[in-house]
Design an enzyme around this catalytic site. Structure first.
Site, short mmCIF file in Angstrom:
data_model
loop_
_atom_site.label_atom_id
_atom_site.label_comp_id
_atom_site.label_asym_id
_atom_site.label_seq_id
_atom_site.Cartn_x
_atom_site.Cartn_y
_atom_site.Cartn_z
N ASP A 113 15.57 1.73 -2.21
CA ASP A 113 14.49 1.67 -3.25
C ASP A 113 15.30 2.61 -4.34
OD1 ASP A 113 14.16 4.06 -1.58
OD2 ASP A 113 12.55 4.52 -2.81
N GLU A 138 12.44 6.35 -0.14
CA GLU A 138 13.18 7.87 -0.11
C GLU A 138 12.88 8.39 -1.48
OE1 GLU A 138 15.74 10.88 -0.73
OE2 GLU A 138 15.69 9.11 -2.01
#
Ligand code: BES
Ligand code: MN
Ligand code: MN
Length: 457
Positions: free
Chosen positions: A88, A152
């Site tokens: 991500d 994250e």
């Protein structure tokens, strides 16, 4: 090792093109409008793991974004390395400051420009390509498990449960992560600590509706003025944070530790020039390296309220809001710090407004050992491919899950990062040097080799 060298020189162009394809997927975790792209990116990572030679790979769904897991077990008697990374990325905003599209990667002067180029697609992908190199040349020194998550950048809220639920599957000897920076190609370094994080949101409310600032101004408190005053009071004139108890648990460094930390090459003039600032700022009595490495901070990440459109509007807003994060150092605890913040902020709020503090996500600080076989393997790998011993440094950023690897899985981490501090991560024009990407792919297999050797393999 010749087989690795040959494989890399024959495949480097493809490696780079594959990375560019991955960067074209806008896997922004903070914004739900990218949900389908996040899923698409997870699938792409899984396919890459299989193509690289994993025995199996899967996309594991969670309450949030999926986690991609793959493994290649060559011999159960060999040590196992658990590789962690994230697919991500941060939102690309502000878009108008990018010189090319954040999800249309371009290479200029040897640098890959795109959101995620460094943080963390470029770095995480080095491990997949290193795995491919070792697998396809039948030279895997260790078993490899790969876990690439998709949350994250929003605090890894669902990864903790995944670790709890998959303790057996994730069994390994060490965790290897490339999601940090080094000083430069000339001065390779290894981060041996990360700061923790504690996030809070504030809402200050005054009158029950927006008011005419002429009719009421001067007689009713302005929540924006009040918020600014309150937030400004959170630092004193020495850059010290004023929340009572905030520093109580902060571990002071010994004079030797401080000396060592400041041995890292650092050019303050270059630093200021790169950032376009005339002076640095920070807590009195500490150097810049100490301020980012071992001291806690408190920063506004956003503040809003009132009128922000074109022209002027004479309004006395009803509400004012702010987002704040605090960077923490050993042994500060995120929940405790958020609690201290809330108590303090509520206590300093004047009677003419009401304040609401909402506690957000957090992450524990970490310090990684430098005397472990894994750290030594990483240092030797750097020595092999850079021709220099790495300098241990303390990183200012946070990776919340690292502390849980130790708590839940009992595993220590090595932070083998190849980014540079000026890669513009989280900023417009994020970049990653092609040379760093290639150097990472070259270095990682040596970590596995030296780590296996430390087990007598
Ligand atoms: N890769 C960074 C953390 C990082 C950057 C560590 C540079 C050391 C050097 C990571 O993706 C990140 O941005 N983490 C967030 C944490 C979070 C909970 C959003 C951070 O540090 O702000
Ligand atoms: Mn990252
Ligand atoms: Mn990040």
């Amino acid at each position: 090792m010749q087989a690795w060298k040959d494989y890399q020189s024959q495949n480097n162009d493809r490696f780079l093109n594959e990375l560019l394809d991955l960067l074209r997927i806008p896997s922004v975790s903070a914004d739900s409008k990218y949900k389908a792209d996040v899923a698409k990116c997870a699938d792409a990572v899984k396919d890459h793991l299989l193509k690289a030679g994993c025995d199996n790979a899967e996309v594991c769904s969670t309450a949030g974004n999926p986690i991609v897991y793959g493994e290649k077990i060559v011999d159960p008697s060999l040590p196992t390395v658990l590789v962690y990374g994230h697919y991500d990325v941060q939102p690309p905003d502000p878009l108008d400051l990018w010189t090319s599209g954040p999800f249309e990667p371009v290479i200029k002067e040897g640098r890959i420009y795109a959101r995620g180029a460094c943080d963390d697609k470029g770095q995480m992908f080095m491990h997949i390509k290193a795995l491919e190199m070792m697998a396809k040349t039948n030279t895997m020194p260790c078993n490899i498990k790969v876990m690439i998550e998709g949350e994250e950048e929003v605090g890894s809220g669902n990864l903790g449960k995944f670790l709890e639920d998959n303790k057996e599957k994730l069994k390994a000897n060490v965790v290897l992560v490339s999601d940090t920076s080094m000083i430069s190609m000339e001065h390779p370094s290894i981060e041996t600590g990360l700061r923790g994080l504690s996030a809070v949101e504030i809402e200050v409310t005054g009158p029950n509706r927006d008011l005419h600032s002429g009719v009421y101004g001067g007689a009713v408190a302005n929540p924006l003025n009040t918020l600014c005053k309150l937030v400004a009071s959170l630092h004193d004139e020495n850059g010290h944070i004023t929340i009572p108890g905030f520093y109580d648990k902060v571990a002071d460094l010994t004079p030797e530790e401080r000396k060592e930390l400041n041995l890292a090459p650092f050019d303050i003039e270059e630093y200021k020039k790169d950032l376009g600032i005339n002076e640095v700022w920070g807590e009195k009595g500490y150097t810049t390296l100490e301020r980012t490495g071992v001291r806690p901070t408190l920063d506004l990440n956003g503040i809003w309220g009132g009128y922000q459109g074109e022209g002027s509007k004479t309004v006395l807003p009803s509400k004012a809001n702010a987002k704040i994060t605090m960077r923490l150092v050993p042994h500060q605890r995120p929940a405790e710090i958020a609690e201290l913040f809330q108590k303090h902020f509520e206590s300093i709020a004047p009677g003419y407004v009401t304040v609401k503090v909402t506690k957000g996500h957090g992450g524990e600080p970490v310090v990684t050992p430098t005397d472990s076989p894994a750290y030594k393997a990483a240092a030797k790998a750097i020595q092999t491919t850079f021709g220099k011993d790495p300098i241990p440094t303390r990183g200012g950023g946070s990776i919340p899950i690292i502390a849980l690897f130790e708590k839940t899985l009992g595993l220590k981490t090595v932070l083998l990062g190849f980014g540079l501090d000026n890669d513009n991560i989280h900023s417009p024009n994020e970049k990653y040097d092609v040379a760093n990407f290639y150097k990472g792919i070259e270095t990682i297999p040596y970590f596995h080799k030296y780590f296996a050797e430390s087990f007598g393999k």
